[in-house]
Design a protein around this motif. Sequence first.
Motif, PDB file in Angstrom:
ATOM      1  N   VAL A  27       0.837  -1.211   0.000  1.00 28.34           N
ATOM      2  CA  VAL A  27       0.000   0.000   0.000  1.00 28.34           C
ATOM      3  C   VAL A  27       0.864   1.250   0.000  1.00 28.34           C
ATOM      4  N   PHE A  28       1.941   1.258   0.785  1.00 26.01           N
ATOM      5  CA  PHE A  28       2.841   2.404   0.822  1.00 26.01           C
ATOM      6  C   PHE A  28       3.464   2.649  -0.550  1.00 26.01           C
ATOM      7  N   CYS A  29       3.921   1.582  -1.205  1.00 26.95           N
ATOM      8  CA  CYS A  29       4.546   1.731  -2.532  1.00 26.95           C
ATOM      9  C   CYS A  29       3.556   2.258  -3.561  1.00 26.95           C
ATOM     10  N   VAL A  30       2.343   1.753  -3.548  1.00 31.36           N
ATOM     11  CA  VAL A  30       1.339   2.197  -4.523  1.00 31.36           C
ATOM     12  C   VAL A  30       0.968   3.652  -4.274  1.00 31.36           C
ATOM     13  N   LEU A  31       0.782   4.047  -3.035  1.00 34.28           N
ATOM     14  CA  LEU A  31       0.460   5.449  -2.738  1.00 34.28           C
ATOM     15  C   LEU A  31       1.612   6.369  -3.114  1.00 34.28           C
ATOM     16  N   THR A  32       2.852   5.900  -2.940  1.00 36.87           N
ATOM     17  CA  THR A  32       4.005   6.690  -3.354  1.00 36.87           C
ATOM     18  C   THR A  32       4.025   6.862  -4.869  1.00 36.87           C
ATOM     19  N   LEU A  33       3.751   5.791  -5.595  1.00 36.10           N
ATOM     20  CA  LEU A  33       3.712   5.881  -7.064  1.00 36.10           C
ATOM     21  C   LEU A  33       2.608   6.835  -7.542  1.00 36.10           C
ATOM     22  N   ILE A  34       1.464   6.781  -6.891  1.00 34.72           N
ATOM     23  CA  ILE A  34       0.377   7.693  -7.259  1.00 34.72           C
ATOM     24  C   ILE A  34       0.783   9.135  -7.001  1.00 34.72           C
ATOM     25  N   SER A  35       1.427   9.397  -5.869  1.00 33.58           N
ATOM     26  CA  SER A  35       1.872  10.753  -5.552  1.00 33.58           C
ATOM     27  C   SER A  35       2.904  11.249  -6.558  1.00 33.58           C
ATOM     28  N   VAL A  36       3.848  10.390  -6.913  1.00 38.16           N
ATOM     29  CA  VAL A  36       4.866  10.768  -7.908  1.00 38.16           C
ATOM     30  C   VAL A  36       4.207  11.051  -9.249  1.00 38.16           C
ATOM     31  N   PHE A  37       3.243  10.240  -9.632  1.00 36.01           N
ATOM     32  CA  PHE A  37       2.547  10.462 -10.908  1.00 36.01           C
ATOM     33  C   PHE A  37       1.815  11.800 -10.905  1.00 36.01           C
ATOM     34  N   ILE A  38       1.186  12.153  -9.784  1.00 37.09           N
ATOM     35  CA  ILE A  38       0.475  13.429  -9.697  1.00 37.09           C
ATOM     36  C   ILE A  38       1.442  14.595  -9.807  1.00 37.09           C
ATOM     37  N   VAL A  39       2.635  14.451  -9.223  1.00 34.86           N
ATOM     38  CA  VAL A  39       3.636  15.519  -9.292  1.00 34.86           C
ATOM     39  C   VAL A  39       4.189  15.653 -10.708  1.00 34.86           C
ATOM     40  N   ILE A  40       4.388  14.541 -11.388  1.00 34.25           N
ATOM     41  CA  ILE A  40       4.992  14.559 -12.721  1.00 34.25           C
ATOM     42  C   ILE A  40       3.959  14.882 -13.815  1.00 34.25           C
ATOM     43  N   LEU A  41       2.695  14.720 -13.545  1.00 29.94           N
ATOM     44  CA  LEU A  41       1.659  14.885 -14.562  1.00 29.94           C
ATOM     45  C   LEU A  41       1.700  16.228 -15.289  1.00 29.94           C
ATOM     46  N   PRO A  42       1.880  17.381 -14.639  1.00 32.39           N
ATOM     47  CA  PRO A  42       1.948  18.635 -15.398  1.00 32.39           C
ATOM     48  C   PRO A  42       3.108  18.665 -16.397  1.00 32.39           C
TER      49      PRO A  42
END
Length: 90
Positions: A27-42
């Motif tokens: 769960v920690f790894c998946v939430l980290t990946l989601i956060s990184v994706f949100i930061v990189i999305l712009p």
Amino acid sequence: MYNFNFNVQNIEDGQGMGIALTGMIIVFCVLTLISVFIVILPKILAVVAKKFPESAGHHGVPVQDEDDSALAAIGYVMHMRRSTEIKQKV
């Protein structure tokens, strides 16, 4: 009947701590990946926007209708009909 014995030893025997720890890590790894994706999305969207720019004015220039007097007459007739219908109902 079933004999339920709630004890910490049962969790250790059934490898409950390892399963719980594995679940928390996943769960920690998946939430980290989601956060990184949100930061990189712009940044990703900026690159995509350069590669595929929006087409400006894809609908074309609106054509001005030269028959404005006819449209005004039609609007007036519709208004008069509607107002006479309302008067007849009352």
